[in-house]
Scaffold this motif. Structure first.
Motif, PDB file in Angstrom:
ATOM      1  N   ARG A  52       0.909  -1.412   0.064  1.00  0.00           N
ATOM      2  CA  ARG A  52      -0.006   0.177   0.075  1.00  0.00           C
ATOM      3  C   ARG A  52       0.585   1.124   0.148  1.00  0.00           C
ATOM      4  NH1 ARG A  52      -4.182  -2.729   3.973  1.00  0.00           N
ATOM      5  NH2 ARG A  52      -5.652  -3.108   2.105  1.00  0.00           N
ATOM      6  N   HIS A  53       1.960   0.812   0.842  1.00  0.00           N
ATOM      7  CA  HIS A  53       2.653   2.031   0.983  1.00  0.00           C
ATOM      8  C   HIS A  53       3.510   2.506  -0.556  1.00  0.00           C
ATOM      9  CE1 HIS A  53       6.175   5.347   2.207  1.00  0.00           C
ATOM     10  NE2 HIS A  53       6.248   4.296   1.979  1.00  0.00           N
ATOM     11  N   ARG A  54       3.841   1.365  -1.017  1.00  0.00           N
ATOM     12  CA  ARG A  54       4.362   1.784  -2.487  1.00  0.00           C
ATOM     13  C   ARG A  54       3.823   2.003  -4.210  1.00  0.00           C
ATOM     14  NH1 ARG A  54       8.858  -0.183  -5.218  1.00  0.00           N
ATOM     15  NH2 ARG A  54       9.023   1.430  -7.745  1.00  0.00           N
ATOM     16  N   LEU A  55       2.130   1.817  -3.146  1.00  0.00           N
ATOM     17  CA  LEU A  55       1.409   2.349  -4.657  1.00  0.00           C
ATOM     18  C   LEU A  55       1.145   4.139  -3.517  1.00  0.00           C
ATOM     19  CD1 LEU A  55      -0.898  -0.577  -4.617  1.00  0.00           C
ATOM     20  CD2 LEU A  55       0.335   0.487  -6.370  1.00  0.00           C
ATOM     21  N   ALA A  56       0.701   3.715  -2.599  1.00  0.00           N
ATOM     22  CA  ALA A  56       1.249   5.666  -2.657  1.00  0.00           C
ATOM     23  C   ALA A  56       1.562   6.633  -2.692  1.00  0.00           C
ATOM     24  CB  ALA A  56       0.339   6.014  -1.282  1.00  0.00           C
ATOM     25  N   MET A  57       3.209   5.761  -2.696  1.00  0.00           N
ATOM     26  CA  MET A  57       4.381   6.826  -3.304  1.00  0.00           C
ATOM     27  C   MET A  57       4.533   6.645  -4.836  1.00  0.00           C
ATOM     28  SD  MET A  57       5.665   7.554  -0.268  1.00  0.00           S
ATOM     29  CE  MET A  57       4.452   7.743  -0.545  1.00  0.00           C
ATOM     30  N   ASP A  58       4.100   5.756  -5.351  1.00  0.00           N
ATOM     31  CA  ASP A  58       3.881   5.617  -7.054  1.00  0.00           C
ATOM     32  C   ASP A  58       3.168   6.482  -7.768  1.00  0.00           C
ATOM     33  OD1 ASP A  58       5.958   3.585  -7.503  1.00  0.00           O
ATOM     34  OD2 ASP A  58       4.670   2.495  -8.325  1.00  0.00           O
ATOM     35  N   GLU A  92       3.794  10.176  -9.895  1.00  0.00           N
ATOM     36  CA  GLU A  92       2.807  10.334 -10.858  1.00  0.00           C
ATOM     37  C   GLU A  92       2.116  12.060 -11.001  1.00  0.00           C
ATOM     38  OE1 GLU A  92       0.025   7.707 -11.191  1.00  0.00           O
ATOM     39  OE2 GLU A  92       0.699   6.292 -11.359  1.00  0.00           O
ATOM     40  N   LEU A  93       1.627  12.247  -9.264  1.00  0.00           N
ATOM     41  CA  LEU A  93       1.020  13.327  -9.521  1.00  0.00           C
ATOM     42  C   LEU A  93       2.201  14.589  -9.467  1.00  0.00           C
ATOM     43  CD1 LEU A  93      -0.885  13.107  -6.530  1.00  0.00           C
ATOM     44  CD2 LEU A  93      -1.905  13.362  -8.587  1.00  0.00           C
ATOM     45  N   VAL A  94       3.252  14.315  -8.677  1.00  0.00           N
ATOM     46  CA  VAL A  94       4.363  15.151  -8.734  1.00  0.00           C
ATOM     47  C   VAL A  94       5.190  15.671 -10.769  1.00  0.00           C
ATOM     48  CG1 VAL A  94       7.116  16.224  -8.459  1.00  0.00           C
ATOM     49  CG2 VAL A  94       5.310  15.112  -6.425  1.00  0.00           C
ATOM     50  N   VAL A  95       4.564  14.581 -11.525  1.00  0.00           N
ATOM     51  CA  VAL A  95       5.100  14.720 -12.384  1.00  0.00           C
ATOM     52  C   VAL A  95       4.456  15.382 -13.514  1.00  0.00           C
ATOM     53  CG1 VAL A  95       5.702  12.943 -15.010  1.00  0.00           C
ATOM     54  CG2 VAL A  95       6.730  12.579 -12.561  1.00  0.00           C
TER      55      VAL A  95
END
Length: 86
Positions: free
Chosen positions: A38-44, A48-51
């Protein structure tokens, strides 16, 4: 994102798996892996939001990054205080 569960077979380096098992005990392994995923999905998603933001508005400035860092540091301190009070 919870609900039904399904058993999966995955390959994990033995030393990593044993380190996790030692830390969480035999009953906590699945919960630990679930939380890590879940943490990895949130970081991914955050990446995406930053990019996307930077594609539309340009790179974040040093000032914006410092402001975000300060906000996150304050949120982290509140989280720790809340956990210690419990």
């Amino acid at each position: 994102m919870s609900g039904a569960t399904r058993k999966y077979s995955i390959s994990i380096p033995e030393d990593l798996a044993e380190t996790v098992r030692e830390q969480v005990g035999p009953g906590g392994f699945s919960a630990y892996v679930t939380e890590a995923l879940r943490h990895r999905l949130a970081m991914d998603r955050l990446t995406e939001l930053v990019v996307d933001h930077e594609a539309r508005h340009g790179a974040f400035t040093d000032e914006e990054l410092a402001h975000a860092d300060a906000l996150l540091s304050g949120a982290a301190e509140q989280h720790v205080k809340g956990r210690n009070a419990a």
